[in-house]
Design a protein around this motif. Sequence first.
Motif, mmCIF file in Angstrom:
data_model
loop_
_atom_site.group_PDB
_atom_site.id
_atom_site.type_symbol
_atom_site.label_atom_id
_atom_site.label_comp_id
_atom_site.label_asym_id
_atom_site.label_seq_id
_atom_site.Cartn_x
_atom_site.Cartn_y
_atom_site.Cartn_z
ATOM 1 N N SER A 3 -4.615 36.033 -24.150
ATOM 2 C CA SER A 3 -5.598 35.739 -25.181
ATOM 3 C C SER A 3 -6.913 35.349 -24.510
ATOM 4 N N VAL A 4 -7.944 35.287 -25.314
ATOM 5 C CA VAL A 4 -9.263 34.925 -24.823
ATOM 6 C C VAL A 4 -9.266 33.431 -24.507
ATOM 7 N N ILE A 5 -9.809 33.074 -23.347
ATOM 8 C CA ILE A 5 -9.881 31.682 -22.903
ATOM 9 C C ILE A 5 -11.268 31.136 -23.231
ATOM 10 N N LYS A 6 -11.325 30.043 -23.967
ATOM 11 C CA LYS A 6 -12.607 29.411 -24.279
ATOM 12 C C LYS A 6 -12.992 28.516 -23.108
ATOM 13 N N ILE A 7 -14.217 28.702 -22.599
ATOM 14 C CA ILE A 7 -14.675 27.893 -21.474
ATOM 15 C C ILE A 7 -16.025 27.243 -21.785
ATOM 16 N N THR A 8 -16.421 26.324 -20.904
ATOM 17 C CA THR A 8 -17.704 25.632 -20.997
ATOM 18 C C THR A 8 -18.401 25.757 -19.642
ATOM 19 N N ASP A 9 -19.621 25.244 -19.569
ATOM 20 C CA ASP A 9 -20.342 25.225 -18.292
ATOM 21 C C ASP A 9 -19.485 24.624 -17.182
ATOM 22 N N ALA A 10 -18.767 23.552 -17.500
ATOM 23 C CA ALA A 10 -17.968 22.836 -16.495
ATOM 24 C C ALA A 10 -16.869 23.710 -15.895
ATOM 25 N N LEU A 11 -16.375 24.669 -16.648
ATOM 26 C CA LEU A 11 -15.276 25.521 -16.183
ATOM 27 C C LEU A 11 -15.737 26.885 -15.692
ATOM 28 N N PHE A 12 -17.015 27.196 -15.849
ATOM 29 C CA PHE A 12 -17.499 28.541 -15.552
ATOM 30 C C PHE A 12 -17.208 28.975 -14.114
ATOM 31 N N GLU A 13 -17.598 28.177 -13.164
ATOM 32 C CA GLU A 13 -17.404 28.522 -11.743
ATOM 33 C C GLU A 13 -15.928 28.792 -11.447
ATOM 34 N N GLN A 14 -15.074 27.879 -11.880
ATOM 35 C CA GLN A 14 -13.638 27.991 -11.619
ATOM 36 C C GLN A 14 -13.024 29.206 -12.303
ATOM 37 N N GLU A 15 -13.308 29.389 -13.580
ATOM 38 C CA GLU A 15 -12.675 30.458 -14.353
ATOM 39 C C GLU A 15 -13.249 31.844 -14.073
ATOM 40 N N VAL A 16 -14.526 31.919 -13.708
ATOM 41 C CA VAL A 16 -15.169 33.220 -13.519
ATOM 42 C C VAL A 16 -15.314 33.569 -12.043
ATOM 43 N N PHE A 17 -16.022 32.751 -11.293
ATOM 44 C CA PHE A 17 -16.312 33.088 -9.900
ATOM 45 C C PHE A 17 -15.122 32.882 -8.966
ATOM 46 N N ASN A 18 -14.187 32.010 -9.313
ATOM 47 C CA ASN A 18 -13.034 31.770 -8.447
ATOM 48 C C ASN A 18 -11.775 32.492 -8.924
ATOM 49 N N SER A 19 -11.929 33.443 -9.825
ATOM 50 C CA SER A 19 -10.791 34.170 -10.366
ATOM 51 C C SER A 19 -10.333 35.269 -9.400
ATOM 52 N N ARG A 79 -20.658 40.114 -19.821
ATOM 53 C CA ARG A 79 -20.836 40.253 -18.382
ATOM 54 C C ARG A 79 -19.452 40.487 -17.778
ATOM 55 N N LEU A 80 -19.362 41.447 -16.877
ATOM 56 C CA LEU A 80 -18.109 41.741 -16.189
ATOM 57 C C LEU A 80 -18.291 41.412 -14.720
ATOM 58 N N PHE A 81 -17.471 40.485 -14.224
ATOM 59 C CA PHE A 81 -17.547 40.034 -12.837
ATOM 60 C C PHE A 81 -16.278 40.371 -12.088
ATOM 61 N N LYS A 82 -16.437 40.646 -10.791
ATOM 62 C CA LYS A 82 -15.294 40.775 -9.886
ATOM 63 C C LYS A 82 -15.747 40.240 -8.536
ATOM 64 N N ASP A 83 -14.991 39.313 -7.986
ATOM 65 C CA ASP A 83 -15.315 38.693 -6.697
ATOM 66 C C ASP A 83 -16.760 38.166 -6.683
ATOM 67 N N LYS A 84 -17.129 37.446 -7.731
ATOM 68 C CA LYS A 84 -18.452 36.828 -7.892
ATOM 69 C C LYS A 84 -19.588 37.827 -8.070
ATOM 70 N N GLU A 85 -19.272 39.107 -8.131
ATOM 71 C CA GLU A 85 -20.299 40.141 -8.268
ATOM 72 C C GLU A 85 -20.366 40.620 -9.716
ATOM 73 N N LEU A 86 -21.584 40.753 -10.230
ATOM 74 C CA LEU A 86 -21.783 41.270 -11.580
ATOM 75 C C LEU A 86 -21.646 42.790 -11.542
ATOM 76 N N LEU A 87 -20.647 43.307 -12.266
ATOM 77 C CA LEU A 87 -20.400 44.749 -12.294
ATOM 78 C C LEU A 87 -21.062 45.419 -13.490
ATOM 79 N N GLU A 88 -21.055 44.755 -14.623
ATOM 80 C CA GLU A 88 -21.613 45.316 -15.857
ATOM 81 C C GLU A 88 -22.255 44.212 -16.676
ATOM 82 N N SER A 89 -23.261 44.601 -17.443
ATOM 83 C CA SER A 89 -23.981 43.665 -18.288
ATOM 84 C C SER A 89 -24.356 44.372 -19.579
ATOM 85 N N SER A 90 -24.138 43.719 -20.697
ATOM 86 C CA SER A 90 -24.470 44.308 -21.989
ATOM 87 C C SER A 90 -24.916 43.210 -22.937
ATOM 88 N N GLU A 91 -25.956 43.487 -23.711
ATOM 89 C CA GLU A 91 -26.383 42.555 -24.748
ATOM 90 C C GLU A 91 -26.518 43.310 -26.049
#
Length: 108
Positions: A3-19, A79-91
Amino acid sequence: MSSVIKITDALFEQEVFNSEQPVLVYFWASWCGPCRLVSPSIDWIAETYGDRLKVVKLEVDPNPDARSKCKVEGVPAIRLFKDKELLESSEGAINKQQLKTLIDNHLN
């Protein structure tokens, strides 16, 4: 099934960049009409690709740091990230097929 994980600024680094997995970040706002149209597709992506992709959602108004870090200027935004790199961006609103194509380009 994921399921979709709800995150905040505090969890962004851990959940996105350290995934270990690629991460789809969905930026949204409660007042945003197009966000309500996109949300079911985000849930579908999490269920369909959950074994290969982490899907997180972040509400923009209470989380300005992540919004700024990802240069989000409008919602809905993806935003689609892999290994801290932005792969795709859409607005803006995106339908399920467009979202699937965006992800398939990087997962297959």
